[in-house]
Design an enzyme around this catalytic site. Sequence first.
Site, mmCIF file in Angstrom:
data_model
loop_
_atom_site.group_PDB
_atom_site.id
_atom_site.type_symbol
_atom_site.label_atom_id
_atom_site.label_comp_id
_atom_site.label_asym_id
_atom_site.label_seq_id
_atom_site.Cartn_x
_atom_site.Cartn_y
_atom_site.Cartn_z
ATOM 1 N N THR A 14 0.815 -1.225 0.000
ATOM 2 C CA THR A 14 0.000 0.000 0.000
ATOM 3 C C THR A 14 0.845 1.269 0.000
ATOM 4 O O THR A 14 0.311 2.362 -0.197
ATOM 5 C CB THR A 14 -0.920 0.016 1.242
ATOM 6 O OG1 THR A 14 -0.112 -0.302 2.386
ATOM 7 C CG2 THR A 14 -2.049 -0.997 1.113
ATOM 8 N N GLY A 15 2.148 1.154 0.248
ATOM 9 C CA GLY A 15 3.007 2.341 0.307
ATOM 10 C C GLY A 15 3.358 2.846 -1.087
ATOM 11 O O GLY A 15 2.942 2.280 -2.106
ATOM 12 N N CYS A 154 17.460 5.320 -2.933
ATOM 13 C CA CYS A 154 16.975 5.855 -4.220
ATOM 14 C C CYS A 154 17.977 6.805 -4.890
ATOM 15 O O CYS A 154 18.179 6.756 -6.105
ATOM 16 C CB CYS A 154 15.631 6.552 -4.023
ATOM 17 S SG CYS A 154 15.445 7.408 -2.455
ATOM 18 N N SER A 183 8.244 12.328 -2.246
ATOM 19 C CA SER A 183 7.834 10.919 -2.245
ATOM 20 C C SER A 183 8.926 10.005 -1.692
ATOM 21 O O SER A 183 8.645 8.876 -1.298
ATOM 22 C CB SER A 183 7.431 10.468 -3.646
ATOM 23 O OG SER A 183 8.500 10.657 -4.551
ATOM 24 N N GLU A 206 20.959 10.073 5.170
ATOM 25 C CA GLU A 206 21.028 9.954 3.712
ATOM 26 C C GLU A 206 22.461 10.092 3.193
ATOM 27 O O GLU A 206 22.896 9.345 2.320
ATOM 28 C CB GLU A 206 20.129 11.037 3.085
ATOM 29 C CG GLU A 206 19.836 10.834 1.632
ATOM 30 C CD GLU A 206 18.779 9.770 1.353
ATOM 31 O OE1 GLU A 206 18.337 9.091 2.302
ATOM 32 O OE2 GLU A 206 18.410 9.619 0.183
ATOM 33 N N LYS A 209 24.395 6.952 3.925
ATOM 34 C CA LYS A 209 23.950 5.831 3.081
ATOM 35 C C LYS A 209 24.493 5.979 1.666
ATOM 36 O O LYS A 209 24.953 5.022 1.049
ATOM 37 C CB LYS A 209 22.414 5.792 3.013
ATOM 38 C CG LYS A 209 21.749 5.104 4.174
ATOM 39 C CD LYS A 209 20.284 4.846 3.859
ATOM 40 C CE LYS A 209 19.382 5.595 4.778
ATOM 41 N NZ LYS A 209 17.982 5.570 4.465
ATOM 42 N N HIS A 246 14.629 12.651 -7.832
ATOM 43 C CA HIS A 246 15.752 13.216 -7.086
ATOM 44 C C HIS A 246 16.771 13.756 -8.099
ATOM 45 O O HIS A 246 17.235 13.022 -8.985
ATOM 46 C CB HIS A 246 16.427 12.145 -6.228
ATOM 47 C CG HIS A 246 15.562 11.594 -5.122
ATOM 48 N ND1 HIS A 246 14.361 12.147 -4.730
ATOM 49 C CD2 HIS A 246 15.767 10.531 -4.288
ATOM 50 C CE1 HIS A 246 13.854 11.449 -3.724
ATOM 51 N NE2 HIS A 246 14.678 10.464 -3.444
HETATM 52 N N1 LIG Z 1 9.961 6.254 -1.310
HETATM 53 C C1 LIG Z 1 11.110 6.086 -1.951
HETATM 54 O O1 LIG Z 1 11.485 6.881 -2.839
HETATM 55 C C2 LIG Z 1 12.005 4.911 -1.622
HETATM 56 C C3 LIG Z 1 13.063 4.643 -2.476
HETATM 57 C C4 LIG Z 1 13.926 3.570 -2.192
HETATM 58 C C5 LIG Z 1 13.678 2.790 -1.101
HETATM 59 N N2 LIG Z 1 12.634 3.075 -0.262
HETATM 60 C C6 LIG Z 1 12.400 2.169 0.864
HETATM 61 O O2 LIG Z 1 11.290 1.346 0.521
HETATM 62 C C7 LIG Z 1 10.525 1.054 1.692
HETATM 63 C C8 LIG Z 1 9.095 1.537 1.486
HETATM 64 O O3 LIG Z 1 9.095 2.940 1.297
HETATM 65 P P1 LIG Z 1 7.760 3.752 0.942
HETATM 66 O O4 LIG Z 1 8.220 5.099 0.579
HETATM 67 O O5 LIG Z 1 6.914 2.982 0.030
HETATM 68 O O6 LIG Z 1 7.045 3.794 2.406
HETATM 69 P P2 LIG Z 1 5.500 4.025 2.754
HETATM 70 O O7 LIG Z 1 4.830 4.770 1.684
HETATM 71 O O8 LIG Z 1 5.499 4.568 4.129
HETATM 72 O O9 LIG Z 1 4.908 2.524 2.785
HETATM 73 C C9 LIG Z 1 5.227 1.599 3.816
HETATM 74 C C10 LIG Z 1 4.506 0.285 3.578
HETATM 75 O O10 LIG Z 1 4.855 -0.617 4.639
HETATM 76 C C11 LIG Z 1 3.665 -1.035 5.335
HETATM 77 N N3 LIG Z 1 3.958 -1.133 6.764
HETATM 78 C C12 LIG Z 1 4.240 -0.130 7.645
HETATM 79 N N4 LIG Z 1 4.454 -0.647 8.884
HETATM 80 C C13 LIG Z 1 4.279 -1.992 8.768
HETATM 81 C C14 LIG Z 1 4.338 -3.071 9.705
HETATM 82 N N5 LIG Z 1 4.622 -2.872 10.998
HETATM 83 N N6 LIG Z 1 4.091 -4.322 9.245
HETATM 84 C C15 LIG Z 1 3.810 -4.549 7.950
HETATM 85 N N7 LIG Z 1 3.739 -3.568 7.016
HETATM 86 C C16 LIG Z 1 3.974 -2.301 7.428
HETATM 87 C C17 LIG Z 1 2.641 0.043 5.055
HETATM 88 O O11 LIG Z 1 1.330 -0.532 5.213
HETATM 89 P P3 LIG Z 1 0.034 0.349 5.685
HETATM 90 O O12 LIG Z 1 -0.427 1.134 4.488
HETATM 91 O O13 LIG Z 1 -0.929 -0.705 6.102
HETATM 92 O O14 LIG Z 1 0.521 1.224 6.796
HETATM 93 C C18 LIG Z 1 2.968 0.374 3.592
HETATM 94 O O15 LIG Z 1 2.450 -0.621 2.757
HETATM 95 C C19 LIG Z 1 11.254 1.728 2.861
HETATM 96 O O16 LIG Z 1 12.144 0.799 3.457
HETATM 97 C C20 LIG Z 1 12.046 2.837 2.173
HETATM 98 O O17 LIG Z 1 13.184 3.222 2.898
HETATM 99 C C21 LIG Z 1 11.779 4.101 -0.511
#
Ligand SMILES: NC(=O)c1ccc[n+]([C@@H]2O[C@H](COP(=O)([O-])OP(=O)(O)OC[C@H]3O[C@@H](n4cnc5c(N)ncnc54)[C@H](OP(=O)(O)O)[C@@H]3O)[C@@H](O)[C@H]2O)c1
Length: 371
Positions: A14-15, A154, A183, A206, A209, A246
């Site tokens: 869902t994220g 990212c 995002s 960041e 990393k 980015h």
């Molecule tokens: N955004 C970026 O540009 C990006 C790029 C590279 C890597 N990342 C990495 O990718 C991952 C996801 O990022 P995102 O931006 O998509 O985050 P996000 O929008 O906050 O989505 C997080 C997801 O994880 C679920 N979640 C949260 N807590 C949980 C728990 N305790 N148990 C099971 N599921 C849980 C959420 O479900 P609900 O909707 O039910 O809360 C949602 O589906 C992170 O590790 C982030 O560091 C992100």
Amino acid sequence: MTNTKIKVAVLGATGLVGQRFVRILADHPWFEIAALTASARSAGKTYGAAVSWALGGDVPRAAAEMDILPTSAKRLAETGIQVAFSALPAATAHGIEEELRDAGLAVFSNANAHRMDADVPILIPEVNDGHLELARGQAKRRGGSGFIVANSNCTASGLVLALKPFEPFGIRTVIATSYQAISGAGRRGLAAFDIAANVVPYIGNEEEKLARESRKILGRLAGEAIEPAPFEFNASCARVPVRDGHLLSLAIELERDIEPDAAREALASFRGAPQELRLPTAPEAPVLVRREEDRPQPSLDVEAGSPERAKGMAVTVGRIRRSGRFLNLFALVHNTIRGAAGTSVLNAELAVRRGLIPHEGGPGRTKETRP
Ligand SMILES: NC(=O)c1ccc[n+]([C@@H]2O[C@H](COP(=O)([O-])OP(=O)(O)OC[C@H]3O[C@@H](n4cnc5c(N)ncnc54)[C@H](OP(=O)(O)O)[C@@H]3O)[C@@H](O)[C@H]2O)c1
């Protein structure tokens, strides 16, 4: 490829990254979504009801009707999946990704939970496809078929794609300044009050990393470990009020000088394993060069890449110029596609072609590459 698609799950579906996975996998020629998971807040609802869809258009129909499972290895084992794409927060990802690996699954993770584990590659397949061998060793050492492959932070994915073509010239120093989209902080990451019409010159961890991941990705596989690339690195990262994309300003010091025209040629002609293998999500060219004096821009260039299913997979580079001993340029990367879900899917495609994910057709019979 096989007549039967490989069953996959998206964890954290869902994220913002999870949604990208759902869209990219909806019409994938090799993979089929068999399970979607999220937090306890969403589990038990249909995906269509639980997701706050941020990508425009409709939620892909098959996914919309699926029930969201809790993020539990036991529940996922019942679904017959072979591959898990993880878009979970790092703290949640840590344990479950290991459990899934131990259960024999191929795990492709966007979280930073395992990126620096010695036997986990951070794979950007145009840059370091050879590091996939670490995953083969990981599976063998544990006596099973399961492994974890990470993709990078990212920003690092755009950085290494812009640097790799200069490796033959000897990369000595990299000074990177980033302008990162909202995002990147996830669906609930930043309050509008804090970022609207503002710039925040700090993103937690960041810069650290970016340094360690880019050195690992550009490092050398020596036996069963990576020797990090030795270049000097200096990063400053800021959050800007941009939706996706980015932007990086890079100053690169090379051991052998290169003129801007030769730099453009090195970038534009750069290709890697995904292009040679014609993987389904590979962009025709992983780096696109713009000559206009005001490009790349997130609003114009963030979805660069062709064919259609590789949109957002190309990094756009522009403003290439010399300044003293430095080569300067700007590079733009789509943070949730090339910087996350898109590269994860490309990694899984490479793992299929290199025989790390068993499937009906076997790696040698992979004929169909484009949808
Ligand atoms: N955004 C970026 O540009 C990006 C790029 C590279 C890597 N990342 C990495 O990718 C991952 C996801 O990022 P995102 O931006 O998509 O985050 P996000 O929008 O906050 O989505 C997080 C997801 O994880 C679920 N979640 C949260 N807590 C949980 C728990 N305790 N148990 C099971 N599921 C849980 C959420 O479900 P609900 O909707 O039910 O809360 C949602 O589906 C992170 O590790 C982030 O560091 C992100």
